[in-house]
Structures are given as C-alpha cells and as structure tokens.
Design an enzyme around this catalytic site. Sequence first.
Site, PDB file in Angstrom:
ATOM      1  N   HIS A   3       0.867  -1.186   0.000  1.00 38.51           N
ATOM      2  CA  HIS A   3       0.000   0.000   0.000  1.00 38.51           C
ATOM      3  C   HIS A   3       0.901   1.233   0.000  1.00 38.51           C
ATOM      4  O   HIS A   3       1.306   1.721   1.045  1.00 38.51           O
ATOM      5  CB  HIS A   3      -0.916  -0.034   1.234  1.00 38.51           C
ATOM      6  N   HIS A  46       1.133   4.808  -2.446  1.00 35.63           N
ATOM      7  CA  HIS A  46       0.731   5.651  -3.586  1.00 35.63           C
ATOM      8  C   HIS A  46       2.002   6.308  -4.095  1.00 35.63           C
ATOM      9  O   HIS A  46       2.633   7.073  -3.352  1.00 35.63           O
ATOM     10  CB  HIS A  46      -0.270   6.717  -3.149  1.00 35.63           C
ATOM     11  N   HIS A  74      -9.657   1.063  -1.177  1.00 32.63           N
ATOM     12  CA  HIS A  74      -9.611   1.680   0.136  1.00 32.63           C
ATOM     13  C   HIS A  74     -11.023   1.607   0.723  1.00 32.63           C
ATOM     14  O   HIS A  74     -11.998   1.987   0.064  1.00 32.63           O
ATOM     15  CB  HIS A  74      -9.215   3.153   0.033  1.00 32.63           C
ATOM     16  N   GLU A  86     -11.192   3.307   6.110  1.00 38.53           N
ATOM     17  CA  GLU A  86     -10.135   4.214   6.618  1.00 38.53           C
ATOM     18  C   GLU A  86     -10.860   5.293   7.426  1.00 38.53           C
ATOM     19  O   GLU A  86     -10.721   5.362   8.637  1.00 38.53           O
ATOM     20  CB  GLU A  86      -9.343   4.814   5.450  1.00 38.53           C
ATOM     21  N   ASP A 106       1.736   3.955   2.736  1.00 36.23           N
ATOM     22  CA  ASP A 106       0.681   4.808   2.176  1.00 36.23           C
ATOM     23  C   ASP A 106       1.262   5.974   1.356  1.00 36.23           C
ATOM     24  O   ASP A 106       1.384   5.853   0.142  1.00 36.23           O
ATOM     25  CB  ASP A 106      -0.259   5.322   3.274  1.00 36.23           C
ATOM     26  N   ASP A 107       1.576   7.076   2.016  1.00 35.96           N
ATOM     27  CA  ASP A 107       2.132   8.260   1.352  1.00 35.96           C
ATOM     28  C   ASP A 107       3.337   8.719   2.172  1.00 35.96           C
ATOM     29  O   ASP A 107       3.261   9.696   2.929  1.00 35.96           O
ATOM     30  CB  ASP A 107       1.073   9.369   1.283  1.00 35.96           C
TER      31      ASP A 107
HETATM   32  N1  HPA Z   1      -6.674   7.333   1.332  1.00 30.29           N
HETATM   33  C1  HPA Z   1      -7.369   7.629   0.252  1.00 30.29           C
HETATM   34  N2  HPA Z   1      -6.824   8.115  -0.853  1.00 30.29           N
HETATM   35  C2  HPA Z   1      -5.517   8.299  -0.892  1.00 30.29           C
HETATM   36  C3  HPA Z   1      -4.737   8.019   0.198  1.00 30.29           C
HETATM   37  C4  HPA Z   1      -5.336   7.494   1.369  1.00 30.29           C
HETATM   38  O1  HPA Z   1      -4.717   7.189   2.397  1.00 30.29           O
HETATM   39  N3  HPA Z   1      -3.471   8.332  -0.159  1.00 30.29           N
HETATM   40  C5  HPA Z   1      -3.498   8.758  -1.434  1.00 30.29           C
HETATM   41  N4  HPA Z   1      -4.753   8.751  -1.885  1.00 30.29           N
HETATM   42 ZN    ZN Z   2      -3.826   4.755   0.594  1.00 31.55          ZN
END
Ligand code: HPA
Ligand code: ZN
Length: 358
Positions: free
Chosen positions: A22, A24, A205, A208, A286-287
Amino acid sequence: MNSSVPASLVQKAAGAPKAELHIHIEGSLEPELIFRLAQRNGVKLAYESIEALRAAYAFTDLQSFLDIYYAGASVLLTEQDFYDMTAAYVERALADNVVHTEIFFDPQTHTERGVPIATVVAGIDRALADAETRGLSSKLILCFLRHLPEEDALATFEAALPLFDQYRHRLIGVGLDSSERGHPPSKFERVFAKARAKGLKLVAHAGEEGPPSYVYEALDLLKVDRVDHGVRSIEDPALVARLADTRVALTVCPLSNVKLCVFDDMTKHTLKDLLDRGVAVTVNSDDPAYFGGYVNDNYVATIEALKLDDADVYTIVRNGFEASFVTPAERAALIAKLDAYWHRDHGEHGGGVGVSAS
Ligand code: HPA
Ligand code: ZN
C-alpha cells in the site's frame, strides 16, 4: 524507545526482507523533488519554499491531506518525471529491505492536466524494471479517484485497456482511492465488474474514514482481493470474524492513520487487536513523503507503541508475502527468504540483510 520492546526486535524487523502493498507513488514525492520538478517544468507552486510546503503537512483528516497531495502531484508532466519519482521511491524501499512492492498510481490526477496514461505508466515501469536488477520485484495497480463520477473511472479504464496488455506482468490490478466519505464502493460496481471480467486483481480503500458498511461493500459488491486500510472493521465483530475466516488481507498504514487523525496516537491503533483476532494485517507506508516515514518507520512505530513481540512481527511480515499478487512459486521463494532471515541467530544487535538478489 519503549523500554519493554527489545531494540533487537526493532532492528530485526528493519532488516527483514519485506513486501509493501500500500504505497501511492505520488505520495512518495518528497518536497525537495516537488520543487526540483516544478523548476524543471515551469510549474508554479502555491508554496514559497520547501520549508513552507513541509510546514503545511499538518493534516486534520483525509481531505486536508488530499488537497496538498494533488497540488504536489501537479509538477509531474513528463515520462522522466514519473521515472525520477519512482526511482527515488525505489532507493527508499531498497534501504528498508523491501524485496517486493505493489504500487498504486492515480491516472486521473494526471490525465486532467493533459498527461496521457501511457506516459505515466512508461515512466513508472522503466524505474521498476531497473529496480528488478537490484532485487526489488514489483506490480502496479491503477486506482480510480472515488470523488469523481463512475463514468470518469469507466473512461479511464477504457483508455488503459491497451496498457493492461502491454504491461501484463506489471500492471495487474485496479484500486479505489481519494475521498472516502460519501463515495461508497457501490458507486464503482460497474467498473470493477469490467476489471474483474478482464482477470485483473481488485483492491479498494475502505474503512479508513468510512464505516464498516463500506468494507462489506468492497467485499460483496466489488469483490476485492484485499482491503486497503480497513481499520474501522474493528467496530463490527462479525466483519472482523469474516476477514479472519476468509484471510482477505488489510493493508494497514499506521503512521498515515495517526497523521490523518483516524487514531489519536499510535498506542490507540487497532492493528494488534486485528492481528490477535486472526485478521491478515500487513504494514505499509501509504504516502511516506507526507506521513513521516517509509515502511520501516511504520514497523518501528507500531512495534514500540503496540508492544509487538517477535511472533507478531514475523506474522505481519509474512502476511505481506501471503497477500502479494505474485505466483505461488514467487510467494514460496519470498517466504523462504524471510524464514532464512528470521530464524537465523540475530544476537544482541539484531543485524540486517542486504537486498542483493543473490
Ligand atoms: N486514502 C485515500 N486516498 C488516498 C490516500 C489514502 O490514504 N493516499 C493517497 N490517496
Ligand atoms: Zn492509501
């Protein structure tokens, strides 16, 4: 460091060969590279300096992050930009002993600025092909932006069809990301059905910021192979039991969850509860450029805050390989590599593996 967690476990985890499921790729753009690409491409940013941009990374929820994340991605125009972004992530992944990664990208963020999907995929793929020679295997997952209409996702899917064939071994699935609340998985049932008919892997996703019902929709309507985040599943015991029984993995991103205020702090994170209930949780970044760290930072923070033990960490790392979209033979080889590392003598000081392919 939390005194009840041995330093050697943190080091052992950091040195372990691991998968990341996971990430991006646009979320791996560090401020320095954003400014370098902005200058190279003549793109004007709303921030005066690297420091000013970094200072804006104080998020209150998912949307407050996404606004800045899309602004950062606006500097990406050429194939070389996508190559450079991905090559920078590859260095971080190798440094953290990631041996297999499955990367998300958001084509609609780029096509709306006139960048063809083919340009995006070509740049990312070239960097990932280079990484293969250094012991990092990878897949690519095309994500639809859920705040946009399903018609846009369908058009994106149609435009990407030749690429699913051209990059058959890399581009293996579709996902769903962006603003979750108010955009349930059911909105994307048709495009996921098309992707499924084409034999692609499916992820989304869900859970979350959205409720457990979104996780049910991802499972029942989209028929996903994995759920991204999914941490709010803990609110529904029947859902937790179902995830555990079916071994549908959750790609959990602990530092992201704290940065986006899903949990007040890391000690409140429910990853350990999910693990103890038999859910196939994995740890991911994630990011990473926005949330304070790459995959090893996520392991360290989680191990320390949740007091994970050796068996917990082994299970989580192994889950990453179990949940990967690789062939059975590739999976067996990855797990053998983990086992050879995990069960050898780590002594007092942990000790890591290199990532040489040999
Ligand atoms: N959630 C949803 N969209 C996203 C995320 C995330 O954590 N990171 C990049 N796009
Ligand atoms: Zn994500």
